[in-house]
Design an enzyme around this catalytic site. Structure first.
Site, PDB file in Angstrom:
ATOM      1  CB  CYS A 404      -1.033   0.057   1.183  1.00 10.28           C
ATOM      2  SG  CYS A 404      -2.380   0.916   0.677  1.00 10.28           S
ATOM      3  CG  HIS A 533      -3.481  -3.513   3.115  1.00 12.19           C
ATOM      4  ND1 HIS A 533      -2.398  -3.010   4.055  1.00 12.19           N
ATOM      5  CD2 HIS A 533      -4.071  -2.470   2.699  1.00 12.19           C
ATOM      6  CE1 HIS A 533      -2.481  -1.677   3.952  1.00 12.19           C
ATOM      7  NE2 HIS A 533      -3.409  -1.444   3.300  1.00 12.19           N
ATOM      8  CD  GLU A 535      -1.082  -6.347   5.194  1.00 16.63           C
ATOM      9  OE1 GLU A 535      -0.577  -6.762   4.026  1.00 16.63           O
ATOM     10  OE2 GLU A 535      -1.359  -5.073   5.311  1.00 16.63           O
TER      11      GLU A 535
END
Ligand code: GLN
Length: 590
Positions: A404, A533, A535
């Site tokens: 990001c 993202h 994650e």
């Protein structure tokens, strides 16, 4: 529906979320479909506008919900997909009740905390608990409810009252409460008094703890357990010790060894519930995989150092999902992760004058790390340091992952130093920027900050001619991947051509082709930036492909990992199926 309420006493922040998620995992291994709800007694509507340095990261869900980081624990441990309604806050509940009052739904009654607010809390829990959270589409059998803070706090009182009513509503054998407590070690003595007080507080609030999970530094001694059992008037096996272990992934194993699941099954009459054979088998596979992974770290010695260059590094919870995704990747590469936290502003030129020790320490970390990650963030502070670390990686062929903001800054670095746009910058830090490589997204509301970013799960399309992309290969050469987003700014589409001429590849874009999603450098070990993202979708048993690739490249095993994982399921494709074939092969499914 069966409910497991996990509440806390003595102090917060001792790992209630991990104990609650571990409990959910154990129930899942018993063949049950498990969901979860986190209650946060603060007034904010959601975690979207909360400072990560105060509250830890904001976890983003598929539906764009900006939630408390504990929802990340549940998704990671249970392999489920939760929605914004799985996170209840005081703000949300009040808003809901006030909206109803304005509509006239209360028919002239005086609207009160009890019963109106407490009823709404119960209705909300009952409604959300039933929503399917995994690909089986099955209504969950059990819902774990985690109550944030500690019982006795003024702000959690309406929720405690609602839970004690829910206990009655749910009926016998359908409600279980785990009270997480803390047993401090003073000298060599484990002190039980705070737990005794906490249990009496919980009882006077109308709840009846069935299990007391005691966090402590060292294994709970038998004499401590006996003392707690007699002082709190519970059986010996209602007291469970959760001492510090090498990794949080071992907590489910620790609980299981103490007969925790057995105790829960007993109280909730789980054995008499009808279960599908497929889910029972699936539960067994998950458990075997989990045990294997959790214990494997004890036998892994090769260390890979990753420097995380960020601006919220003084509170590691600010990067919870990033560090978890790195841990997942390390476990699957069979390496040990050495995560080095680097405060990005320490890398900036002026810091050499103001604090040379910090400056050189930070540069030592960056220049000796095997890989560097620049995660997401907001605001200007520290961004020049992040740009410098991207520059270091690009020039020295060191694996880089920009997430990001990290991706946006890698683009700025490239524009400045390769394309000769010396004034390149981001409109986020300078609205008048002469060469804005990063601009404000046109559709984003400039007046309201809460919940107005580009949020949630969206598609990224791999572009024609990018078959060489290392990331694309790892995704199994898919045309399209789905990942979660949270941003207001984006790469300036007017600069893409120039950046491409300089050698930066935009390998992934959104459906319109105008929004840049993935950048990658061809002649580099691993230089990848993603606007999304990844994650948030990394799971213990199904690591994020983006993180896996980055970590494997840092560890020097990208080719073998790509070979091994390119055909495995990735949560980002929502392809996880409880299919017979995957059960037979025992692939990572969760
Ligand atoms: N601040 C940047 C934006 O709003 C990056 C956001 C992020 O890293 N999550 O686009």
């Amino acid at each position: 529906m069966k409910y497991v309420l996990v509440s806390g006493g003595v102090i917060s922040g001792v790992g209630k979320g991990i104990i609650a998620s571990s409990c959910g995992l154990l129930l899942k291994t018993a063949g049950l479909a498990v969901s979860s709800i986190k209650i946060d007694p603060y007034l904010n509507l959601d975690a979207g506008l909360m400072n990560p340095l105060e509250h830890g990261e904001c976890f983003v869900l598929d539906d764009g919900g900006e939630a408390d980081l504990d929802l990340g624990n549940y998704e990671r441990y249970l392999g489920v997909t939760l929605g914004r309604d799985n996170n209840i806050t005081t703000g949300k509940i009040y808003q809901h009740v006030i909206d109803k009052e304005r509509r006239g739904d209360y028919l002239g009654k005086t609207v009160q905390i009890v019963p109106h607010l407490t009823n709404e809390i119960q209705n909300w829990v009952e409604r959300v608990a039933k929503v399917p959270v995994d690909e089986s589409g099955r209504e969950p059998d059990v819902c774990i409810i985690e109550l944030g803070g500690t019982v006795g706090d003024i702000e959690s009182a309406p929720f405690v009252e609602a839970m004690s009513q829910l206990q009655r509503r749910a009926g016998k054998n359908n409600f279980l409460q785990i009270q997480v407590s803390y047993v401090p070690l003073i000298g060599s003595e484990q002190k039980t008094k705070p737990t005794q007080r906490a249990i009496s507080d919980v009882r006077s609030a109308g709840l009846r703890p069935d299990l007391i999970a005691c966090r402590c530094e060292t294994p709970l001694e038998e004499s401590t357990i006996q003392k707690l059992a007699s002082a709190c008037q519970v059986e010996r096996d209602q007291v469970v010790g959760v001492h510090n272990v090498a990794s949080t992934y071992q907590v489910p194993l620790l609980l299981e060894r103490q007969g925790f699941l057995h105790g829960i099954k007993d109280i909730l009459h789980i054995d008499s519930m009808k279960k599908e054979q497929k889910l029972l088998d699936y539960g067994q596979i998950i458990w075997q995989e989990w045990q294997g992974l959790a214990m494997s770290q004890d036998h892994v010695f090769e260390v890979v150092s990753i420097a995380l260059v960020g601006k919220y590094t003084t509170l590691h919870d600010s990067y919870m999902s990033v560090s978890k995704a790195l841990e997942h990747a390390a476990m699957h590469c069979k390496k040990k992760l050495d995560l080095i936290w680097v405060e990005s502003s320490h890398l900036e030129d002026q810091h050499e004058q103001t604090n040379p020790a910090e400056y050189y320490k930070a540069w030592h970390a960056v220049s000796t790390a095997s890989g560097i990650i620049v995660p997401g963030g907001f605001g200007e502070r520290g961004t020049e340091g992040m740009i410098k670390s991207a520059h270091w990686c690009r020039k020295n062929n060191v694996p880089f992952l920009g997430v990001c903001l990290g991706m946006q800054l890698a683009v700025v670095e490239f524009a400045r130093n390769v394309c000769g746009m010396t004034k390149a910058g981001s409109a986020e830090f300078d609205e008048q920027c002469e060469q804005p490589a990063i601009i404000y997204m046109p559709e984003i509301d400039k007046t309201k900050l809460g919940g107005t970013m580009r949020l949630g799960k969206r598609a990224t399309i791999f572009q024609p001619g990018t078959e060489w992309s290392r990331l694309r290969k790892l995704y199994g050469d898919k045309q399209e991947v789905w990942e979660r987003h949270r941003h207001r700014y984006e790469v300036n589409p007017d600069m893409v051509e120039q950046l491409e001429k300089g050698g930066l590849s935009f390998v992934g874009k959104d459906e319109s082709g105008k929004r840049m999603e993935i950048i990658e450098l061809k002649d580099h070990k691993w230089f990848v930036g993603v606007q999304f993202h990844p994650e948030y979708l990394s799971r213990v048993l199904a690591p994020s492909k983006t993180f896996l690739g980055f970590f494997a490249a840092s560890a020097g095993c990208l080719d073998s990992i790509t070979e091994l994982f390119k055909d495995t399921h990735d949560l980002s494709h929502r392809e996880v199926r409880l299919s017979v074939s995957s059960l037979q092969t025992g692939n990572s499914l969760v």
